[in-house]
Design a protein around this motif. Structure first.
Motif, PDB file in Angstrom:
ATOM      1  N   GLY A 180      63.950  72.963  46.116  1.00 23.16           N
ATOM      2  CA  GLY A 180      64.944  71.906  46.103  1.00 23.16           C
ATOM      3  C   GLY A 180      64.700  70.918  44.981  1.00 23.16           C
ATOM      4  O   GLY A 180      63.973  71.177  44.018  1.00 23.16           O
ATOM      5  N   LEU A 181      65.322  69.745  45.108  1.00 24.20           N
ATOM      6  CA  LEU A 181      65.325  68.765  44.028  1.00 24.20           C
ATOM      7  C   LEU A 181      63.937  68.250  43.689  1.00 24.20           C
ATOM      8  O   LEU A 181      63.561  68.172  42.514  1.00 24.20           O
ATOM      9  CB  LEU A 181      66.243  67.594  44.409  1.00 24.20           C
ATOM     10  N   TYR A 218      54.294  74.942  54.920  1.00 23.02           N
ATOM     11  CA  TYR A 218      53.741  73.599  55.019  1.00 23.02           C
ATOM     12  C   TYR A 218      53.838  72.928  53.657  1.00 23.02           C
ATOM     13  O   TYR A 218      53.709  73.557  52.607  1.00 23.02           O
ATOM     14  CB  TYR A 218      52.292  73.613  55.521  1.00 23.02           C
ATOM     15  N   GLY A 219      54.121  71.629  53.680  1.00 23.42           N
ATOM     16  CA  GLY A 219      54.319  70.859  52.453  1.00 23.42           C
ATOM     17  C   GLY A 219      55.178  69.654  52.761  1.00 23.42           C
ATOM     18  O   GLY A 219      55.153  69.124  53.873  1.00 23.42           O
ATOM     19  N   ASP A 220      55.986  69.219  51.773  1.00 25.04           N
ATOM     20  CA  ASP A 220      56.868  68.081  52.039  1.00 25.04           C
ATOM     21  C   ASP A 220      58.340  68.480  52.053  1.00 25.04           C
ATOM     22  O   ASP A 220      59.212  67.620  52.120  1.00 25.04           O
ATOM     23  CB  ASP A 220      56.620  66.940  51.049  1.00 25.04           C
ATOM     24  N   THR A 225      65.538  66.524  57.147  1.00 25.71           N
ATOM     25  CA  THR A 225      66.087  65.447  56.317  1.00 25.71           C
ATOM     26  C   THR A 225      66.421  65.887  54.900  1.00 25.71           C
ATOM     27  O   THR A 225      67.068  65.140  54.168  1.00 25.71           O
ATOM     28  CB  THR A 225      65.084  64.278  56.235  1.00 25.71           C
ATOM     29  N   GLY A 226      65.984  67.070  54.494  1.00 24.47           N
ATOM     30  CA  GLY A 226      66.149  67.492  53.109  1.00 24.47           C
ATOM     31  C   GLY A 226      67.424  68.268  52.872  1.00 24.47           C
ATOM     32  O   GLY A 226      68.371  68.252  53.676  1.00 24.47           O
ATOM     33  N   VAL A 247      69.144  77.412  48.577  1.00 21.56           N
ATOM     34  CA  VAL A 247      69.098  75.985  48.897  1.00 21.56           C
ATOM     35  C   VAL A 247      70.273  75.313  48.197  1.00 21.56           C
ATOM     36  O   VAL A 247      70.528  75.557  47.009  1.00 21.56           O
ATOM     37  CB  VAL A 247      67.770  75.355  48.448  1.00 21.56           C
ATOM     38  N   PHE A 248      70.997  74.461  48.923  1.00 22.66           N
ATOM     39  CA  PHE A 248      72.170  73.775  48.391  1.00 22.66           C
ATOM     40  C   PHE A 248      71.799  72.351  47.987  1.00 22.66           C
ATOM     41  O   PHE A 248      71.052  71.672  48.694  1.00 22.66           O
ATOM     42  CB  PHE A 248      73.280  73.709  49.440  1.00 22.66           C
ATOM     43  N   THR A 249      72.337  71.899  46.867  1.00 21.54           N
ATOM     44  CA  THR A 249      72.166  70.508  46.473  1.00 21.54           C
ATOM     45  C   THR A 249      73.006  69.617  47.386  1.00 21.54           C
ATOM     46  O   THR A 249      73.810  70.098  48.193  1.00 21.54           O
ATOM     47  CB  THR A 249      72.603  70.288  45.021  1.00 21.54           C
TER      48      THR A 249
END
Length: 543
Positions: A180-181, A218-220, A225-226, A247-249
């Motif tokens: 993602g971003l 595991y990670g952030d 919420t993402g 994954v969509f923006t």
């Protein structure tokens, strides 16, 4: 019947796998950042972590086919006066009827959450205790890649033993990638596991056998919420297993970037790969019974570089998970796969996890919309909620009887503009336009009618009410646009006579814009100019 054949073939293929040199602790796959069994445990430095398993099994007494998904999230959150350490999701689906038994519960505490191996004991709210852990040998040492699971809901209980039969699939080679971003994740999959044990459903207990998938992340990267995504796990009868993401923006795009597109494959014990040069085409969509969510339900997966062409189909549309404490809904259910790899027919089973939801198209007609309709200029409209997962085609219609009836101009238009050649209307007619946008299967659809009628002008002379200067015309190399005043947030599109957009550009502020058109073939083109203060269609000739 087709699912049963695929499932039996998959179970047999799983049982035929043999223990390999990797089936020991500690084990570090070559080039990997992942270490077994340490990375099967909790990572105290990572904010979000989950342990996921899904699979398919058959009841030995009833002969019924089931699918399941069980996930434990470590995700501390406060709800009202309670502090939870995470959530547990347990789904059971009767594959014959589509009956979906789903329960999500907050985890009050993890009384055991090992940092050196897989040993989870989750204390649920308001009551109940479950576990997922390594099996132990006679000396109380963990049996590598062997697990036992016990989880229960008000309707169903599972007691499973899982035995990994294939080398773990390490995504992106080392198990770490950006997603993602602005997020990162550590990720591996155990794509093939024999499943034995028992299922209790509505008070009836029977032994079961099947095949399971295990995912660790595991990670952030935070699914709650993402950015939203569509994820698939595919187990094929030729031994290939696939893990893939779109994954969509935030504005519903899927950039052609490994952060947003990743496919990892287990081919055999010595061959794995991760690519981003693949495409997922959505073929069908559906709405939930309350019409609040729409998800995709059929897909075509293709990769030219790996010669993959698969059709993935959801078996049911009933498998929506609802985490009420977080007001969070998503789809998680079994899929069936058919197609080819390297030209050879394959089939299989898997799972889809869908967090990205779709909307009906939001359309507005930009030109003409009142005033003059110049028949030499394309009719154009805007799609205000574009979505890379929901391509549209458009039907265009017109009315000259004050919207009492509409007649077809063209159908299945791929672009957001259309040049109406030889229109069947007369000079001075008051004309209304209607555009209808439709997804490939017709599930997602809307229409828009121009807000005012336009007076027809059949003259081919350029109509330029804003006084925009365009020169030279005809043009060979560089086209210049000159405005009376500086224009902010200017958008340009060059459109051919078939309505195809050949060039687009955005400029924050300008009073003079130059465009290189030297590569365009000779012919007639239209340039669409639009901003908050100006909107025009101008015609030019490339010589």
């Amino acid at each position: 019947m087709k699912l049963k054949i695929s499932l039996i073939a998959l179970i047999l293929a799983t049982l035929l796998c043999h223990a390999q040199d990797w089936k020991t602790y500690p084990y570090t796959p070559p080039g990997s950042l992942v270490i077994f069994s340490a990375d099967e445990g909790r990572h105290t430095g990572e904010p979000v972590e989950w342990w996921y398993t899904s699979g398919h099994f058959i009841g030995e007494t009833s002969g019924k086919e089931y699918s399941y998904m069980l996930t434990y999230f470590y995700y501390p959150v406060s709800v009202s006066i309670f502090n939870f350490e995470g959530f547990r999701i347990l789904n059971i689906t009767d594959e014959a009827t589509g009956a979906f038994y789903q329960e999500t519960k907050p985890i009050l505490t993890y009384s055991t959450l090992s940092t050196t191996g897989l040993d989870i004991v989750a204390n649920l709210f308001p009551s109940g205790s479950e576990y997922w852990r390594n099996k132990l040998d006679g000396s109380s040492n963990p049996l590598p890649f062997n697990y036992e699971i016990s989880a229960s809901s008000s309707i169903a209980s599972i007691n499973f033993e899982l035995d990994t039969t294939k080398r773990p699939l390490i995504l992106d080679g080392d198990g770490y990638f950006e997603q993602g971003l602005s997020n990162y994740t550590y990720y591996y999959s155990q794509t093939s596991n024999t499943l034995t044990g028992s299922l209790t459903l509505n008070g009836d207990t029977e032994n079961v056998t099947g095949s399971a998938w295990i995912d660790r992340q595991y990670g952030d990267f935070n699914p709650f919420t993402g950015e939203k995504y569509e994820w698939f796990s595919l187990q094929l009868d030729n031994g290939t297993d696939l893990n893939l993401w779109n994954v969509f923006t935030a504005d519903r795009m899927i950039p052609n970037d490994p952060k947003y597109k990743i496919l990892a494959a287990y081919v055999d014990e010595s061959n794995q790969y991760t690519i981003s040069d693949f495409e997922i085409e959505r073929l069908e969509y559906f709405f939930t019974p309350d019409n609040l969510k729409s998800y995709s339900k059929k897909w075509r997966l293709t990769s030219v570089s790996k010669n993959i062409d698969l059709i993935i189909t959801s078996n049911h549309t009933t498998s929506e998970v609802d985490i009420t404490e977080l007001s969070f809904r998503f789809f998680e259910g079994s899929v069936n796969i058919e197609g080819t790899i390297d030209g050879v027919n394959v089939q299989g089973v898997g799972f889809a996890e869908l967090l990205h939801a779709y909307e009906h198209p939001d359309l507005s007609i930009s030109s003409p919309n009142g005033g003059i309709y110049n028949a030499a200029v394309p009719i154009s409209w805007n799609l205000n909620n574009p979505d890379d997962g929901r391509p549209l085609t458009y039907d265009l219609e017109y009315s000259i009887d004050n919207q009492n009836s509409f007649n077809v101009i063209a159908q299945d238009i791929a672009e957001t503009s259309f040049l109406w050649s030889n229109p069947s209307i007369s000079e001075g007619d008051d004309v209304w336009f209607k555009v209808i946008g439709t997804s490939i299967d017709g599930t997602l659809i809307s229409e828009e009618i121009s807000s005012a009628s336009s007076s027809v002008s059949l003259s081919i002379a350029d109509f330029n009410p804003n006084g925009v200067k365009l020169y030279p015309n005809p043009v060979s190399n560089e086209l210049t646009l000159e405005f009376n005043n500086a224009i902010e947030n200017l958008k340009l599109e060059i459109i051919d006579v078939r309505g195809r957009v050949l060039f687009s550009d955005e400029t924050k502020q300008t009073s003079l814009k130059k465009i290189n058109v030297s590569a365009f073939p000779q012919g007639v083109y239209f340039i669409r100019i639009y901003s908050e203060s100006v909107e025009d269609f101008l015609r030019f000739v490339k010589k």
